[in-house]
Motif scaffolding. Structure first.
Motif, PDB file in Angstrom:
ATOM      1  N   PHE A  40       0.808  -1.214   0.000  1.00 47.35           N
ATOM      2  CA  PHE A  40       0.000   0.000   0.000  1.00 47.35           C
ATOM      3  C   PHE A  40       0.845   1.268   0.000  1.00 47.35           C
ATOM      4  O   PHE A  40       0.327   2.372   0.124  1.00 47.35           O
ATOM      5  CB  PHE A  40      -0.942   0.018   1.202  1.00 47.35           C
ATOM      6  CG  PHE A  40      -1.928  -1.123   1.187  1.00 47.35           C
ATOM      7  CD1 PHE A  40      -3.042  -1.073   0.364  1.00 47.35           C
ATOM      8  CD2 PHE A  40      -1.743  -2.234   1.993  1.00 47.35           C
ATOM      9  CE1 PHE A  40      -3.960  -2.113   0.358  1.00 47.35           C
ATOM     10  CE2 PHE A  40      -2.655  -3.282   1.988  1.00 47.35           C
ATOM     11  CZ  PHE A  40      -3.763  -3.224   1.166  1.00 47.35           C
ATOM     12  N   GLY A  41       2.157   1.110  -0.081  1.00 47.47           N
ATOM     13  CA  GLY A  41       3.037   2.269  -0.221  1.00 47.47           C
ATOM     14  C   GLY A  41       3.196   3.079   1.042  1.00 47.47           C
ATOM     15  O   GLY A  41       3.197   4.315   0.997  1.00 47.47           O
ATOM     16  N   TYR A  42       3.324   2.433   2.190  1.00 46.28           N
ATOM     17  CA  TYR A  42       3.559   3.117   3.445  1.00 46.28           C
ATOM     18  C   TYR A  42       5.034   2.923   3.835  1.00 46.28           C
ATOM     19  O   TYR A  42       5.411   1.865   4.352  1.00 46.28           O
ATOM     20  CB  TYR A  42       2.672   2.589   4.563  1.00 46.28           C
ATOM     21  CG  TYR A  42       1.226   2.984   4.427  1.00 46.28           C
ATOM     22  CD1 TYR A  42       0.801   4.242   4.823  1.00 46.28           C
ATOM     23  CD2 TYR A  42       0.294   2.086   3.912  1.00 46.28           C
ATOM     24  CE1 TYR A  42      -0.528   4.606   4.703  1.00 46.28           C
ATOM     25  CE2 TYR A  42      -1.042   2.436   3.794  1.00 46.28           C
ATOM     26  CZ  TYR A  42      -1.442   3.696   4.200  1.00 46.28           C
ATOM     27  OH  TYR A  42      -2.763   4.053   4.081  1.00 46.28           O
ATOM     28  N   PRO A  43       5.905   3.901   3.600  1.00 49.28           N
ATOM     29  CA  PRO A  43       7.319   3.724   3.947  1.00 49.28           C
ATOM     30  C   PRO A  43       7.553   3.562   5.443  1.00 49.28           C
ATOM     31  O   PRO A  43       8.503   2.907   5.872  1.00 49.28           O
ATOM     32  CB  PRO A  43       7.976   5.002   3.409  1.00 49.28           C
ATOM     33  CG  PRO A  43       6.872   6.006   3.283  1.00 49.28           C
ATOM     34  CD  PRO A  43       5.630   5.214   2.974  1.00 49.28           C
ATOM     35  N   GLU A  44       6.708   4.161   6.277  1.00 48.52           N
ATOM     36  CA  GLU A  44       6.893   4.014   7.723  1.00 48.52           C
ATOM     37  C   GLU A  44       6.731   2.550   8.149  1.00 48.52           C
ATOM     38  O   GLU A  44       7.510   2.029   8.959  1.00 48.52           O
ATOM     39  CB  GLU A  44       5.876   4.891   8.470  1.00 48.52           C
ATOM     40  CG  GLU A  44       6.058   6.378   8.269  1.00 48.52           C
ATOM     41  CD  GLU A  44       5.406   6.863   6.992  1.00 48.52           C
ATOM     42  OE1 GLU A  44       4.805   6.010   6.272  1.00 48.52           O
ATOM     43  OE2 GLU A  44       5.501   8.066   6.699  1.00 48.52           O
ATOM     44  N   LEU A  45       5.675   1.897   7.601  1.00 45.90           N
ATOM     45  CA  LEU A  45       5.480   0.486   7.948  1.00 45.90           C
ATOM     46  C   LEU A  45       6.610  -0.374   7.397  1.00 45.90           C
ATOM     47  O   LEU A  45       7.056  -1.327   8.047  1.00 45.90           O
ATOM     48  CB  LEU A  45       4.126   0.007   7.386  1.00 45.90           C
ATOM     49  CG  LEU A  45       2.872   0.652   7.969  1.00 45.90           C
ATOM     50  CD1 LEU A  45       1.632   0.043   7.340  1.00 45.90           C
ATOM     51  CD2 LEU A  45       2.842   0.481   9.483  1.00 45.90           C
ATOM     52  N   THR A  46       7.102  -0.028   6.206  1.00 42.49           N
ATOM     53  CA  THR A  46       8.227  -0.776   5.640  1.00 42.49           C
ATOM     54  C   THR A  46       9.461  -0.633   6.513  1.00 42.49           C
ATOM     55  O   THR A  46      10.204  -1.600   6.757  1.00 42.49           O
ATOM     56  CB  THR A  46       8.522  -0.271   4.219  1.00 42.49           C
ATOM     57  OG1 THR A  46       7.346  -0.386   3.419  1.00 42.49           O
ATOM     58  CG2 THR A  46       9.635  -1.073   3.592  1.00 42.49           C
ATOM     59  N   LEU A  47       9.693   0.576   7.022  1.00 45.75           N
ATOM     60  CA  LEU A  47      10.851   0.801   7.890  1.00 45.75           C
ATOM     61  C   LEU A  47      10.715   0.025   9.189  1.00 45.75           C
ATOM     62  O   LEU A  47      11.689  -0.573   9.666  1.00 45.75           O
ATOM     63  CB  LEU A  47      10.984   2.304   8.165  1.00 45.75           C
ATOM     64  CG  LEU A  47      12.187   2.715   9.028  1.00 45.75           C
ATOM     65  CD1 LEU A  47      13.488   2.318   8.338  1.00 45.75           C
ATOM     66  CD2 LEU A  47      12.161   4.223   9.303  1.00 45.75           C
ATOM     67  N   LEU A  48       9.522   0.013   9.763  1.00 47.00           N
ATOM     68  CA  LEU A  48       9.315  -0.755  11.001  1.00 47.00           C
ATOM     69  C   LEU A  48       9.518  -2.256  10.759  1.00 47.00           C
ATOM     70  O   LEU A  48      10.102  -2.961  11.565  1.00 47.00           O
ATOM     71  CB  LEU A  48       7.910  -0.490  11.540  1.00 47.00           C
ATOM     72  CG  LEU A  48       7.670   0.887  12.151  1.00 47.00           C
ATOM     73  CD1 LEU A  48       6.208   1.036  12.557  1.00 47.00           C
ATOM     74  CD2 LEU A  48       8.570   1.094  13.365  1.00 47.00           C
ATOM     75  N   GLY A  49       9.018  -2.746   9.629  1.00 47.81           N
ATOM     76  CA  GLY A  49       9.202  -4.167   9.312  1.00 47.81           C
ATOM     77  C   GLY A  49      10.658  -4.520   9.124  1.00 47.81           C
ATOM     78  O   GLY A  49      11.136  -5.579   9.573  1.00 47.81           O
TER      79      GLY A  49
END
Length: 408
Positions: A24-33
């Motif tokens: 879904f294009g959420y960089p914050e969630l990608t960074l947390l993952g």
């Protein structure tokens, strides 16, 4: 190596966060993952680093009688360059763990722990190995390794002093009991004369034939040999308290007492079991080897040597256990065939009273036959199978009854 519940949860969260962030294009969630995945990977690397530990053990003593104190001293040394942090260790003593303080053990330092070894039961108590568990600082991964070898502590049956020792058909001429008739010193072989030999032992006819002095070697055929047969069949000891057959433990104490008394008197003694044992044991002192009397297993004989040495009869008594194999009839058949001695001591339990006829049939092969029965509800009738029967509740009572026997 294993991942804890916290580590599994963080790994699942990392996968979900990365998936949702990319989908879904959420960089914050990608960074947390990515951060969660990196934490799990770092935990795996931290726990996988194997500490260099040197482990040594010393039992004091490593062979004791049942009920005597024994102590194990464990030394753990950090032979690595880095401090071993977040490390827990536990030694194994029998069936119980013993905690060992090795948390943050500095390089080159060591720690020593002493703890008692349980000796309330006869047997071989395995001590070790040291189990070291490492965790990462976040508690995501746990890794356990074993260090050091297993050191056995041998718990022997209690030995009760016996004053009387059966002398069989006779005893050597220079012994404390002289029941030897004339002519019991028998010719064995000829050998070359050496300085110091008595001239009366020179065999002149052979010396004249070979051209050099030959002397006679004689043997004393009257030296008694004691055979101890321990009945280790489960059927012979049916009564158990807490998985322990007290009648069998008492029989082991009686066997140890007879063997020790025979060694003290410099008499050859052979220890046999009705059911063959798998653990081999070599001969000690003099006397033929013997194992399971019923199936010809590996043997242990004791004579003038130390009865407490490795692979000695007391080691075998510590390791022997009840088994469902073997029969008293097969054991008696082998004893009749081999004729290993002139005094037979059979130690059994209440479950073998119906089989004493097989032992009574050995009176022709063994001049003296003594049977010890432990834990019987009723005393054995006098003259059963023509045997000398000693009824006893335990090893101490057997020793008292043994010294009171008037006829071997």
């Amino acid at each position: 190596m294993g991942i804890t519940a916290r580590g599994i949860g963080l790994l699942v969260a990392a996968v979900l966060l990365l998936g949702v962030g990319f989908r879904f294009g959420y960089p914050e969630l990608t960074l947390l993952g990515a951060a969660a995945g990196t934490a799990v990977a770092a935990a795996l690397l931290a726990a996988a680093r194997q500490p260099r530990l040197l482990v040594s053990r010393q039992a004091e003593p490593d062979r004791v009688a049942r009920g005597e104190p024994a102590k194990m001293t464990l030394t753990v040394r950090n032979a690595g360059r880095l401090r071993a942090a977040s490390m827990l260790a536990a030694d194994r003593c029998g069936d119980r763990p013993v905690p060992v303080p090795v948390l943050r053990l500095r390089p080159g330092a060591d720690t020593t722990v002493s703890y008692p070894v349980p000796t309330s039961r006869r047997g071989v108590v395995p001590v070790g190995p040291l189990r070291v568990t490492r965790r990462d600082p976040l508690g995501l991964v746990v890794l356990a390794r074993s260090y050091g070898e297993v050191v056995p502590v041998w718990v022997y049956p209690r030995i009760h002093p016996l004053r009387a020792v059966p002398t069989g058909a006779g005893r050597s001429l220079d012994g404390r009991v002289d029941a030897v008739p004339h002519g019991s010193i028998t010719f064995d072989s000829l050998r070359e004369y050496v300085v110091g030999d008595e001239l009366r032992r020179v065999h002149w006819r052979t010396s004249a034939r070979v051209g050099e002095l030959m002397v006679r070697e004689n043997v004393d055929t009257s030296l008694p040999r004691i055979v101890v047969l321990l009945d280790n069949r489960a059927a012979a000891h049916p009564d158990r308290v807490g998985a322990v057959a007290e009648s069998f433990e008492s029989a082991c104490e009686a066997a140890a007492s007879v063997v020790t008394a025979a060694v003290r008197e410099d008499l050859p003694v052979v220890l046999l079991f009705v059911a063959a044992e798998d653990a081999p044991a070599g001969p000690i002192g003099t006397g033929p080897g013997g194992g399971g009397a019923g199936s010809g297993g590996p043997g242990a004989a004791a004579g003038g040597g130390s009865e407490t040495g490795p692979s000695g009869p007391l080691d075998r008594l510590a390791a022997v256990a009840l088994t469902n194999e073997g029969t008293l009839a097969a054991a008696a058949a082998r004893l009749r065939r081999d004729r290993l001695g002139d005094t037979l001591v059979v130690l059994t339990g209440p479950g073998a009273t119906e089989d004493l006829g097989h032992v009574g049939a050995l009176r022709g092969a063994y001049p003296s036959v003594v049977v010890g029965i432990f834990g019987a509800a009723e005393p054995t009738p006098p003259g059963t199978a023509g045997l000398v029967v000693v009824d006893a509740v335990d090893g101490a009572a057997f020793a008292a009854e043994w010294d009171g026997v008037r006829r071997w």
